[in-house]
Design an enzyme around this catalytic site. Structure first.
Site, PDB file in Angstrom:
ATOM      1  N   GLU A 167       0.822  -1.213   0.000  1.00  0.00           N
ATOM      2  CA  GLU A 167       0.000   0.000   0.000  1.00  0.00           C
ATOM      3  C   GLU A 167       0.856   1.264   0.000  1.00  0.00           C
ATOM      4  O   GLU A 167       0.355   2.359   0.289  1.00  0.00           O
ATOM      5  CB  GLU A 167      -0.920   0.014   1.235  1.00  0.00           C
ATOM      6  CG  GLU A 167      -1.863  -1.160   1.367  1.00  0.00           C
ATOM      7  CD  GLU A 167      -3.069  -1.047   0.451  1.00  0.00           C
ATOM      8  OE1 GLU A 167      -3.140  -0.069  -0.313  1.00  0.00           O
ATOM      9  OE2 GLU A 167      -3.930  -1.942   0.514  1.00  0.00           O
ATOM     10  N   HIS A 226      -3.295   1.958   8.577  1.00  0.00           N
ATOM     11  CA  HIS A 226      -4.380   1.177   7.983  1.00  0.00           C
ATOM     12  C   HIS A 226      -4.536  -0.128   8.733  1.00  0.00           C
ATOM     13  O   HIS A 226      -3.564  -0.880   8.921  1.00  0.00           O
ATOM     14  CB  HIS A 226      -4.082   0.886   6.513  1.00  0.00           C
ATOM     15  CG  HIS A 226      -4.972  -0.145   5.890  1.00  0.00           C
ATOM     16  ND1 HIS A 226      -6.345  -0.072   5.935  1.00  0.00           N
ATOM     17  CD2 HIS A 226      -4.676  -1.288   5.213  1.00  0.00           C
ATOM     18  CE1 HIS A 226      -6.858  -1.122   5.315  1.00  0.00           C
ATOM     19  NE2 HIS A 226      -5.871  -1.875   4.871  1.00  0.00           N
ATOM     20  N   HIS A 268      -7.700  -3.398   9.980  1.00  0.00           N
ATOM     21  CA  HIS A 268      -8.907  -4.121   9.593  1.00  0.00           C
ATOM     22  C   HIS A 268      -9.830  -4.323  10.801  1.00  0.00           C
ATOM     23  O   HIS A 268     -10.055  -5.455  11.236  1.00  0.00           O
ATOM     24  CB  HIS A 268      -8.542  -5.486   8.999  1.00  0.00           C
ATOM     25  CG  HIS A 268      -7.701  -5.419   7.762  1.00  0.00           C
ATOM     26  ND1 HIS A 268      -7.035  -6.518   7.261  1.00  0.00           N
ATOM     27  CD2 HIS A 268      -7.424  -4.394   6.923  1.00  0.00           C
ATOM     28  CE1 HIS A 268      -6.381  -6.167   6.164  1.00  0.00           C
ATOM     29  NE2 HIS A 268      -6.604  -4.879   5.945  1.00  0.00           N
ATOM     30  N   GLU A 323     -18.208  11.428  22.512  1.00  0.00           N
ATOM     31  CA  GLU A 323     -16.864  11.912  22.196  1.00  0.00           C
ATOM     32  C   GLU A 323     -16.569  11.903  20.702  1.00  0.00           C
ATOM     33  O   GLU A 323     -15.647  12.596  20.243  1.00  0.00           O
ATOM     34  CB  GLU A 323     -15.809  11.066  22.910  1.00  0.00           C
ATOM     35  CG  GLU A 323     -15.704   9.642  22.385  1.00  0.00           C
ATOM     36  CD  GLU A 323     -14.527   8.883  22.988  1.00  0.00           C
ATOM     37  OE1 GLU A 323     -13.491   9.504  23.278  1.00  0.00           O
ATOM     38  OE2 GLU A 323     -14.661   7.656  23.156  1.00  0.00           O
ATOM     39  N   HIS A 355     -13.173  -3.843   3.660  1.00  0.00           N
ATOM     40  CA  HIS A 355     -11.715  -4.004   3.757  1.00  0.00           C
ATOM     41  C   HIS A 355     -11.162  -3.486   5.075  1.00  0.00           C
ATOM     42  O   HIS A 355     -10.489  -4.221   5.791  1.00  0.00           O
ATOM     43  CB  HIS A 355     -11.056  -3.294   2.574  1.00  0.00           C
ATOM     44  CG  HIS A 355      -9.564  -3.427   2.517  1.00  0.00           C
ATOM     45  ND1 HIS A 355      -8.826  -3.118   1.400  1.00  0.00           N
ATOM     46  CD2 HIS A 355      -8.648  -3.796   3.448  1.00  0.00           C
ATOM     47  CE1 HIS A 355      -7.539  -3.320   1.632  1.00  0.00           C
ATOM     48  NE2 HIS A 355      -7.408  -3.723   2.876  1.00  0.00           N
TER      49      HIS A 355
END
Length: 275
Positions: free
Chosen positions: A116, A140, A142, A170, A211
């Site tokens: 990525e 990133h 999952h 919040e 994803h």
């Protein structure tokens, strides 16, 4: 200074470990990158190897010319980063054209930076410009609950923002600009990088449908905290929807406006629609 003694490296490793313990990084899932400060580069320069060959990034990030990054490796497991950081992460340099990188340290047992990398670098470029250089982390993961919601909610920024805001008081304080949503795309390529970078001009986090979650922040704590907050809100919403399909009561647009006033944040009116 030894690289593994540097505070930014310790912070990088800790985030990897924290993310794995949250169950956001099955197998080799997820990736992390950090734009290293000039003084941090100088502190570890003696251990960097500048004779490695340049490799194509797959996109152009002219705004990152000459910048240095710490990045997780492609196919590497977050759970192994604390055990052997030098085998599972690397430090890279971007060339003056913004089109190539070279590995200066790490991946000692072979490999390359995260697949990525184009998404990370394009979004680093966007957030660097948008924040005057303040944002340095792209992360990133999952998270299961946020992924689950991409199967049942419309893939629209305003819907995800509003639903997540309503789950915990919040949330509009932690991510007042909202959250973006990218429809499903093949990961790792330039197309998803471009789509995400467009959203990150406006938001600090973007959901990748079916994803995961992509987020940016000034430092490791703030970026981890952002994903942690979003995922906890998603978990609450999943539980609410599993109990009944509607809510008997929730936080109203008026409540959000009162909250924004008291916490001195600006909440875009586009997310305060009547339902």
């Amino acid at each position: 200074m030894k690289i593994l003694d540097a505070e930014f490296v310790k912070g990088f490793i800790r985030l990897c470990d924290d993310g794995f313990k949250q169950n956001w990084h099955e197998r080799n899932g997820g990736n992390l990158s950090y734009r290293i400060k000039p003084e941090e580069v100088e502190a570890v320069r003696e251990e960097l190897k500048f004779d490695n060959s340049w490799q194509p990034i797959g996109t152009t990030v002219k705004g990152l010319s000459g910048e240095f990054f710490m990045v997780t490796g492609s196919g590497k497991y977050f759970r192994n980063v604390p055990l052997d950081p030098e085998a599972n992460t690397c430090i890279i340099e971007v060339d003056e054209s913004g089109e190539h990188y070279r590995i200066l340290w790490g991946l000692c047992k072979g490999g390359r930076p995260t697949s990525e990398l184009p998404s990370h670098l394009m979004n680093h470029e966007v957030k660097k410009e948008a924040t005057g250089g303040a944002y340095r982390v792209i992360y990133h993961g999952h998270p299961a609950n946020i992924i689950a919601l991409t199967f049942v909610l419309p893939l629209e920024d305003k819907v995800f923002t509003r639903e997540l805001w309503e789950m915990a008081t919040e949330c509009p304080v932690v991510f007042p600009s909202g959250i973006g949503v990218v429809g499903w795309m093949v990961p790792g390529g330039r197309e998803i990088a471009v789509a995400t970078s467009e959203l990150m001009k406006k938001y600090d986090a973007a959901i990748w449908a079916h994803h995961g979650l992509f987020a940016s922040g000034e430092d490791f704590d703030l970026t981890f905290g952002l994903i942690h907050t979003i995922e906890k809100s998603a978990e609450i919403l999943v539980k609410v929807l599993s109990i009944r399909p509607d809510k008997l009561q929730t936080i109203t647009p008026g409540n959000f406006r009162d909250l924004a006033h008291d916490f001195n944040v600006t909440l875009p009116e586009e997310f305060l629609y009547e339902k």
